[in-house]
Enzyme design. Sequence first.
Site, PDB file in Angstrom:
ATOM      1  N   TYR A  20      27.009  37.479  72.484  1.00  0.00           N
ATOM      2  CA  TYR A  20      25.931  37.034  71.590  1.00  0.00           C
ATOM      3  C   TYR A  20      24.917  36.149  72.307  1.00  0.00           C
ATOM      4  O   TYR A  20      24.426  35.165  71.744  1.00  0.00           O
ATOM      5  CB  TYR A  20      26.508  36.255  70.394  1.00  0.00           C
ATOM      6  N   TYR A 152      30.839  40.696  57.265  1.00  0.00           N
ATOM      7  CA  TYR A 152      31.072  40.871  58.699  1.00  0.00           C
ATOM      8  C   TYR A 152      32.555  41.163  58.876  1.00  0.00           C
ATOM      9  O   TYR A 152      33.409  40.384  58.436  1.00  0.00           O
ATOM     10  CB  TYR A 152      30.692  39.623  59.498  1.00  0.00           C
ATOM     11  N   ASP A 254      40.038  41.433  54.034  1.00  0.00           N
ATOM     12  CA  ASP A 254      39.902  40.977  55.416  1.00  0.00           C
ATOM     13  C   ASP A 254      40.114  39.468  55.419  1.00  0.00           C
ATOM     14  O   ASP A 254      39.203  38.690  55.165  1.00  0.00           O
ATOM     15  CB  ASP A 254      38.498  41.342  55.920  1.00  0.00           C
ATOM     16  N   LYS A 283      43.154  35.782  64.064  1.00  0.00           N
ATOM     17  CA  LYS A 283      42.722  34.416  64.350  1.00  0.00           C
ATOM     18  C   LYS A 283      43.880  33.421  64.259  1.00  0.00           C
ATOM     19  O   LYS A 283      44.632  33.245  65.194  1.00  0.00           O
ATOM     20  CB  LYS A 283      41.539  34.031  63.460  1.00  0.00           C
TER      21      LYS A 283
END
Length: 434
Positions: A20, A152, A254, A283
Amino acid sequence: MSYPQTASHADQPQALWHPYTQMHAMPAPVEVVGGVGPRMTLSDGETLLDATCSWWCMIHGYGHPRLVSAIQQQAAQLCHVMLGGIRHQPAVALAEALVRITPEGLNHVFFSDSGSVGMEVAMKMAVQYQQQRQDRDDTRGRTRMLSLMKAYHGDTAGCMAVCDPEEGMHSLFADFLPRHHFAPAPTAGFTAPYEEVLGDIAALRRELETHDDIAALLMEPLLQAAGGLNMYSPHYLKAARDLCDEFGVVLIFDEVATGFGRTGKLFACEHADVTPDIMVLSKGLTGGYLGHAATLAQSHIFHAFDGKDANTAFMHGPTFMGNPLACRVALESLKVFEEDDYLGKIASLNQVLREELADFSHPAIGDIRVLGATAVIEVHDAASLEGAQAHARQQGVWLRPFGRWLYTMPAYITSHDDLRKITHAMKSHFTDNL
């Protein structure tokens, strides 16, 4: 341990490609050599209080002795082995632990190596399930996803296709990606009464009524993270569950970012007392110490893959799925989470965030939101956040704003004093610089 010395950033070749980032304009990157607790240690001895939890995964902070020891012990026994026809105790134990702690009914665990891949698994699983299910005769042509605007779900190709196509970061690939369906992002906030959520629910229903090719509805429950930290009502989750049942659509949550306490519950869907058909975790699964993911499914999904024909099996198998090192550190992470009352810690952090941000205002700010151990300041114009990262670093805090959002998702072991240091760095950007 010593490492080869590198040239200055201006002189060295750009062998390492950062994410990014416009590389030619990138300032000298922060060089981290270690970390303890919520702080990263830099090569010059400077320490930075990590307000981002290293992209939301280092929930125990850096250098946690129990997690480090778990990896070391497992490395001495077994670092990796394929799961094709083979099993090992860390994978079995972690699967059983995840079934125990997740909402009732998620009885089957498929491992992979990252959150994006875990979502790819979920989507692929949902499409094949629709082709093979026996309880309905109207599902064979269902091959598309229904996602939400502001969503996202990751950067792999399948995940890019279900991220927000307008404000997301993947518009360059629009002609490359498969086309899916999108419902408006929920607008009613977390505490909104049911009456204020009816418009959001009606918009979701319209999408399901309009399209008969939808295999699954994908949602980041209650907190749309990288899409702008949109926080929405549990009533919407309950309605989504009912609508998916009505229309024969698989409900996929998600929980890559929201799982393991980030919203104040162990899993965000617990705020609504809803169980999805499929849930994806990553995560915080390993406390951030190794990449790993889990896609959990209810039994009606799992048993749709039964059969004598080999083609009905789920044909997916990441090389590093169920990696023993990752499974072992994930098990230790869960033990630390439970034994050290992390949900209590999160509730305490939430109280501090609310105290520090509730009454703060500035003309540049459009909204301030807090949920669990997450807080975000949303500005009207992204230009208002220029210099926010450098300003925070001068105060010993690492912040990484994106777009119009200046946020913190701290490690759960962050002290109240350190959390106030983070919120001061966030607020003082506006009071000192604008």
